[in-house]
Design a protein around this motif. Structure first.
Motif, PDB file in Angstrom:
ATOM      1  N   VAL A   1     -28.633  73.343 -39.063  1.00 45.49           N
ATOM      2  CA  VAL A   1     -28.785  74.769 -38.766  1.00 45.49           C
ATOM      3  C   VAL A   1     -27.455  75.327 -38.268  1.00 45.49           C
ATOM      4  N   PHE A   2     -27.112  76.508 -38.753  1.00 44.79           N
ATOM      5  CA  PHE A   2     -25.922  77.236 -38.305  1.00 44.79           C
ATOM      6  C   PHE A   2     -26.380  78.518 -37.629  1.00 44.79           C
ATOM      7  N   LEU A   3     -25.946  78.714 -36.387  1.00 42.61           N
ATOM      8  CA  LEU A   3     -26.271  79.944 -35.667  1.00 42.61           C
ATOM      9  C   LEU A   3     -24.988  80.574 -35.155  1.00 42.61           C
ATOM     10  N   ARG A   4     -24.841  81.871 -35.412  1.00 42.96           N
ATOM     11  CA  ARG A   4     -23.716  82.615 -34.848  1.00 42.96           C
ATOM     12  C   ARG A   4     -24.168  83.203 -33.522  1.00 42.96           C
ATOM     13  N   MET A   5     -23.465  82.876 -32.466  1.00 39.54           N
ATOM     14  CA  MET A   5     -23.903  83.170 -31.113  1.00 39.54           C
ATOM     15  C   MET A   5     -23.298  84.445 -30.539  1.00 39.54           C
ATOM     16  N   THR A   6     -22.683  85.246 -31.384  1.00 37.48           N
ATOM     17  CA  THR A   6     -22.128  86.532 -30.953  1.00 37.48           C
ATOM     18  C   THR A   6     -22.695  87.611 -31.855  1.00 37.48           C
ATOM     19  N   SER A   7     -23.163  88.700 -31.257  1.00 36.71           N
ATOM     20  CA  SER A   7     -23.740  89.799 -32.026  1.00 36.71           C
ATOM     21  C   SER A   7     -22.643  90.550 -32.762  1.00 36.71           C
ATOM     22  N   PRO A   8     -23.012  91.397 -33.723  1.00 35.99           N
ATOM     23  CA  PRO A   8     -21.990  92.170 -34.440  1.00 35.99           C
ATOM     24  C   PRO A   8     -21.135  93.041 -33.529  1.00 35.99           C
ATOM     25  N   GLU A   9     -21.667  93.436 -32.357  1.00 40.04           N
ATOM     26  CA  GLU A   9     -20.904  94.255 -31.432  1.00 40.04           C
ATOM     27  C   GLU A   9     -20.034  93.427 -30.502  1.00 40.04           C
ATOM     28  N   GLY A  10     -20.027  92.106 -30.685  1.00 36.26           N
ATOM     29  CA  GLY A  10     -19.225  91.256 -29.827  1.00 36.26           C
ATOM     30  C   GLY A  10     -19.918  90.807 -28.566  1.00 36.26           C
ATOM     31  N   GLU A  11     -21.212  91.091 -28.427  1.00 35.91           N
ATOM     32  CA  GLU A  11     -21.952  90.696 -27.241  1.00 35.91           C
ATOM     33  C   GLU A  11     -22.515  89.286 -27.426  1.00 35.91           C
ATOM     34  N   PRO A  12     -22.568  88.489 -26.343  1.00 37.87           N
ATOM     35  CA  PRO A  12     -23.158  87.153 -26.470  1.00 37.87           C
ATOM     36  C   PRO A  12     -24.650  87.220 -26.725  1.00 37.87           C
ATOM     37  N   VAL A  13     -25.136  86.405 -27.645  1.00 38.44           N
ATOM     38  CA  VAL A  13     -26.570  86.332 -27.922  1.00 38.44           C
ATOM     39  C   VAL A  13     -27.239  85.559 -26.795  1.00 38.44           C
ATOM     40  N   PRO A  14     -28.283  86.116 -26.151  1.00 37.32           N
ATOM     41  CA  PRO A  14     -28.944  85.411 -25.045  1.00 37.32           C
ATOM     42  C   PRO A  14     -29.518  84.077 -25.495  1.00 37.32           C
ATOM     43  N   ALA A  15     -29.570  83.142 -24.545  1.00 34.31           N
ATOM     44  CA  ALA A  15     -30.030  81.788 -24.872  1.00 34.31           C
ATOM     45  C   ALA A  15     -31.470  81.787 -25.351  1.00 34.31           C
ATOM     46  N   GLU A  16     -32.349  82.565 -24.679  1.00 31.85           N
ATOM     47  CA  GLU A  16     -33.754  82.528 -25.068  1.00 31.85           C
ATOM     48  C   GLU A  16     -33.956  83.064 -26.474  1.00 31.85           C
ATOM     49  N   GLN A  17     -33.148  84.051 -26.869  1.00 29.21           N
ATOM     50  CA  GLN A  17     -33.247  84.578 -28.228  1.00 29.21           C
ATOM     51  C   GLN A  17     -32.802  83.538 -29.243  1.00 29.21           C
ATOM     52  N   ALA A  18     -31.721  82.843 -28.944  1.00 27.92           N
ATOM     53  CA  ALA A  18     -31.231  81.813 -29.857  1.00 27.92           C
ATOM     54  C   ALA A  18     -32.215  80.653 -29.963  1.00 27.92           C
ATOM     55  N   VAL A  19     -32.874  80.315 -28.855  1.00 25.35           N
ATOM     56  CA  VAL A  19     -33.854  79.221 -28.889  1.00 25.35           C
ATOM     57  C   VAL A  19     -34.999  79.562 -29.828  1.00 25.35           C
ATOM     58  N   ARG A  20     -35.487  80.804 -29.745  1.00 20.30           N
ATOM     59  CA  ARG A  20     -36.578  81.204 -30.635  1.00 20.30           C
ATOM     60  C   ARG A  20     -36.145  81.140 -32.095  1.00 20.30           C
TER      61      ARG A  20
END
Length: 849
Positions: free
Chosen positions: A243-262
């Motif tokens: 699995v590949f996940l990009r952990m930064t949103s298009p606006e440059g904000e960090p993706v929260p951990a709980e969102q990435a876990v889901r």
């Protein structure tokens, strides 16, 4: 700007577009080669109507308390169906933005994992410079791009996105994610990372968990490409999922951990099959969680690439409790707080690898003729891969320029970066590592040679949402024709200023990605060289074009023809093409909505854009899986409504958010949303919204198994409907309250409610619904111990069912009548009724559809 309330279908009443109509005149010479022009179809004429409304049920009621021995089929009443949920309430399509909830997506930040198995490269031909083109008027003049190469330290090819988290699943996709170009160098770093996998742990904190590898480096240095190359080499060792996940949103904000876990759990539910393909995941089958909350079971061997991590806390819950798994993380620098990890810090390519990359771009002959000059050039760039790609593409477009002359010109270029964008200067955007001097100098060298018109388009591309660009976006931003924009974008790709984007169907225009390391440089140039009003007008043109495409997409998905056909470039040939466009553009579409809301001066346009997105998502095949995106869009509507003091829109947004919360099982949050919506609806005297909120509150308490409070809220809704003379809703609510009383064992009140429902349906002339309500009344009488009364009520129901001509309903009532006769000691009469019922039911099954 004038604020307006939304129409019931989700579009603002009389909304005015702040943008001027985008021109569609040719801005490029007619001699442009046709083979280089991709089809720029993306969208279809604007749809100007509400999404089709879903029919509401005739009778609704709650759970049933069954008798001891009643196993035969029952009349087709709503009390026989599953308990009603707030998300399935009638007239929901009339809200300010219709939703289609019903998935397990938790919050608005949640996202599904978008599968892309074994994508094929998207080779793009590259145009040579047209010596006859005017540099002042033709954006293509003066650029003769060479084929880009994605090197061992180059930027990775982007992947499909859904919502905020970029997800890719499957072993065969790593090469596609890394790109189609040559990978050179980085042998030492690859060997170091492979060695880290099997070494002993540094401490007890990491014991029993997956090994974590960290690739650190500044933007553009090639950390993502290195991580993907490593994953490609190791994929066969991790058969349980990659699995590949990009952990930064298009606006440059960090993706929260709980969102990435889901997102990760849903991605791991797509078990790779033969050949690297992946089986689809369904909302009902999420990946199992580890006992400690990790995303995978301890026996699984999974490979995760977490790209562009900004903070260590983003990894919370993402590292599997499985020693056989591997997590590869890329970041700007070290991540304090992550145990048992040694960062692999990337710098520039070594000289032999950098020279190999240069020769791959400009040809080995030019390098062989002057190898010392080639070495001097790559050393002047410091082996920075992205800078080297820029200079190599620039040099390839100038075959008469020697490598030594290129190095000389590069030395004269300033390494001072353009002024940083104001958002970063004000601290409203996360601080990122600054671009290296080598990259700044190389970018300036290339940019200063770009024609004036093309340079303006390049600067405006920094406004593209999520950094994703196609011909429609570029055309709207620059105010030129779609064909001219497509040609210029192809030239930018050849010049290494853009990267190929996710692969889409042949019917759609290709997508491109603006490398993140170029965005701050272009933003600085935009602020220093373009007037603010011109920038705002360009953004408004882009958003207005997006609205037209979304409305066109929605109309194509529901197979409706728009009143105005519009340009061919704004039309879709088929619903499948429209669905593919919506799927592939979804991250950029969500980002455009956020941009419009954040602007503050484009609220009318923002509301139109969000309404069009919600309508398109509701029409999307399998749109129930888009609950997370819909949640975010309704949240943006709420932001605008609160900022502008629009109580009607605020109530509609809160109802939609509450419905999505209730559908996802977050009943506490749903109740808070509904109560806030009730206050907003009463403040603006919106009785329709007030009635829907009251029913939603009743439905939520019903789901929480609190029949008394549910009946109270349904009673308030009933009083409101009676006051407004809405007989249909009155009958329906009588049935709901009657079902709740039946479930609670309050048979007297339940009987009154069902009789009232039957009377209301009789006034409406709905004989079938009247028969169903009477059947429910007979059921209550039987539960209460009055079989003779139940028998008489069943006969009344049978009479109205025959009048309505509903034979299956008639057969079901006869079965209930037979059961009642059995209890009254009349088995012969019961046998006769069952025989008649079986004949009716068998006729209904054999009747052609």
């Amino acid at each position: 700007m004038t604020d307006q309330a939304l129409n019931p279908n989700g579009t603002p009443a009389g909304a005015d577009a702040p943008a001027a109509p985008e021109p569609d005149t040719a801005a490029a010479p007619a001699k442009a080669r046709a083979r280089r022009r991709r089809s720029a179809s993306a969208g279809s004429p604007t749809r100007k109507g509400p999404a089709p409304e879903a029919p509401s049920a005739a009778v609704e009621s709650g759970p049933e308390q069954p008798p001891a021995k009643d196993a035969e089929p029952e009349p087709e009443s709503e009390s026989e169906s599953a308990p009603d949920t707030p998300a399935a309430r009638p007239a929901k399509a009339e809200r300010a933005a219709a939703v289609a909830p019903g998935t397990e997506n938790g919050s608005g930040a949640d996202t599904g994992a978008d599968v892309e198995a074994d994508p094929k490269p998207d080779p793009t031909p590259h145009r040579k410079a047209d010596p006859k083109a005017d540099p002042k008027t033709d954006p293509r003049a003066g650029t003769a791009p060479a084929a880009p190469s994605d090197v061992g330290a180059g930027a990775a090819r982007p992947v499909s996105r859904t919502g905020e988290v970029t997800v890719r699943v499957g072993a065969a996709v790593w090469a596609g994610a890394r790109g189609e170009g040559q990978f050179v160098g980085r042998e030492r770093e690859l060997a170091e990372l492979r060695g880290e996998i099997g070494r002993p742990g540094l401490g007890k904190q990491g014991k029993g968990r997956a090994r974590v590898l960290l690739v650190a480096g500044r933007p553009g240095v090639g950390r993502t490409a290195l991580a993907l190359r490593l994953a490609e080499d190791l994929a066969d060792d991790y058969p349980d999922g990659q699995v590949f996940l990009r952990m930064t949103s298009p606006e440059g904000e960090p993706v929260p951990a709980e969102q990435a876990v889901r997102a990760l759990r849903r991605a791991l539910a797509r078990t790779p099959g033969a050949g690297g393909s992946a089986a689809p995941v369904t909302p009902a089958a999420p990946a199992p969680a580890a006992p400690s909350g990790g995303p995978a079971a301890t026996s699984r061997k999974t490979l995760l690439v977490l790209d562009d991590v900004l903070r260590a806390d983003q990894l919370d819950g993402l590292i599997p409790d499985a020693p056989g798994s591997l997590v590869v993380v890329t970041s700007d620098g070290p991540l304090p707080g992550v145990p048992d990890v040694r960062p692999c810090t990337l710098g520039g390519l070594d000289t032999p690898a950098a020279v190999e990359l240069l020769a791959h771009s400009i040809g080995s002959t030019r390098v062989t003729c002057d190898p010392r000059a080639a070495e001097a050039l790559v050393q002047e760039i410091g082996g920075h891969p992205t800078a080297l790609r820029l200079v190599a593409a620039w040099l390839a477009a100038r075959p008469t320029l020697s490598v030594a002359d290129a190095a000389t010109r590069l030395r004269t270029v300033s390494a001072d970066a353009p002024a940083a964008p104001s958002a970063e200067a004000d601290g409203t955007a996360p601080l990122r590592a600054a671009a290296q001097g080598e990259l700044v100098r190389s970018f300036r060298l290339v940019y200063e040679d770009v024609p004036q018109t093309a340079a303006r388009m390049l600067r405006l591309l920094s406004l593209a949402p999520a950094g994703m660009v196609d011909a429609q976006v570029a055309s709207a931003l620059a105010g030129c024709s779609v064909a001219a924009a497509q040609s210029t974008l192809d030239d930018f790709v050849g010049g290494a200023l853009l990267a190929p984007g996710p692969v889409t169907g042949d019917e759609l225009s290709p997508q491109y990605r603006l490398p993140g390391c170029f965005e701050p440089l272009l933003r600085g140039l935009l602020e220093s060289r373009d007037r603010p009003e011109e920038v705002r007008l360009a953004r408004a043109r882009m958003l207005e074009r997006t609205v037209r495409l979304l409305l066109s997409c929605g109309s194509a998905l529901v197979r409706m023809r728009l009143p105005d056909d519009g340009p061919r470039s704004l039309s879709f040939d088929s619903p499948a093409t429209a669905a593919e466009w919506l799927r592939s553009r979804l991250p950029a579409l969500l980002a455009s909505a956020r941009v419009a809301v954040a602007d503050g001066d484009l609220d009318t346009l923002a509301r139109r854009l969000i309404a069009a997105q919600v309508q398109a998502l509701a029409a999307f095949p399998g749109g129930n899986a888009m609950a997370a995106e819909q949640y975010e869009l309704h949240g943006l509507v709420l932001d605008v409504a609160e900022r502008r003091g629009l109580d009607r829109e605020k109530a509609a947004a809160l109802i939609n958010l509450g419905d999505l919360d209730a559908a996802a099982g977050r009943s506490d949050r749903a109740l808070d949303r509904y109560r806030a919506a009730l206050g907003a609806a009463r403040k603006c005297d919106d009785a329709e919204a007030e009635g829907r909120v009251l029913e939603a509150l009743g439905g939520t308490y019903q789901e929480r198994h609190d029949p008394q409070r549910a009946a109270d809220w349904y009673g308030r809704a009933l009083a409101l409907r009676q006051e407004r003379g809405e007989t249909f809703h009155e009958a329906r609510l009588h049935g709901r309250i009657g079902a709740l009383f039946t479930y609670d064992g309050r048979y007297g009140p339940a009987l009154r409610e069902w009789r009232a429902a039957a009377g209301a349906y009789r006034r409406l002339g709905d004989l079938g619904a009247q028969a169903r309500a009477l059947t429910e009344a007979a059921r209550v009488q039987e539960y209460a111990g009055y079989p003779e009364d139940a028998l008489r009520t069943c006969r009344d129901a049978l009479y109205w069912a025959r009048k309505a001509g509903e034979r299956r309903l008639e057969g079901a009532i006869l079965l209930r009548l037979a059961d009642t006769l059995d209890r009254l000691g009349d088995p012969s009469g019961a046998t006769v009724q069952r025989a008649a019922a079986n004949r009716l039911l068998s006729e209904g099954e054999s009747a052609p559809n």
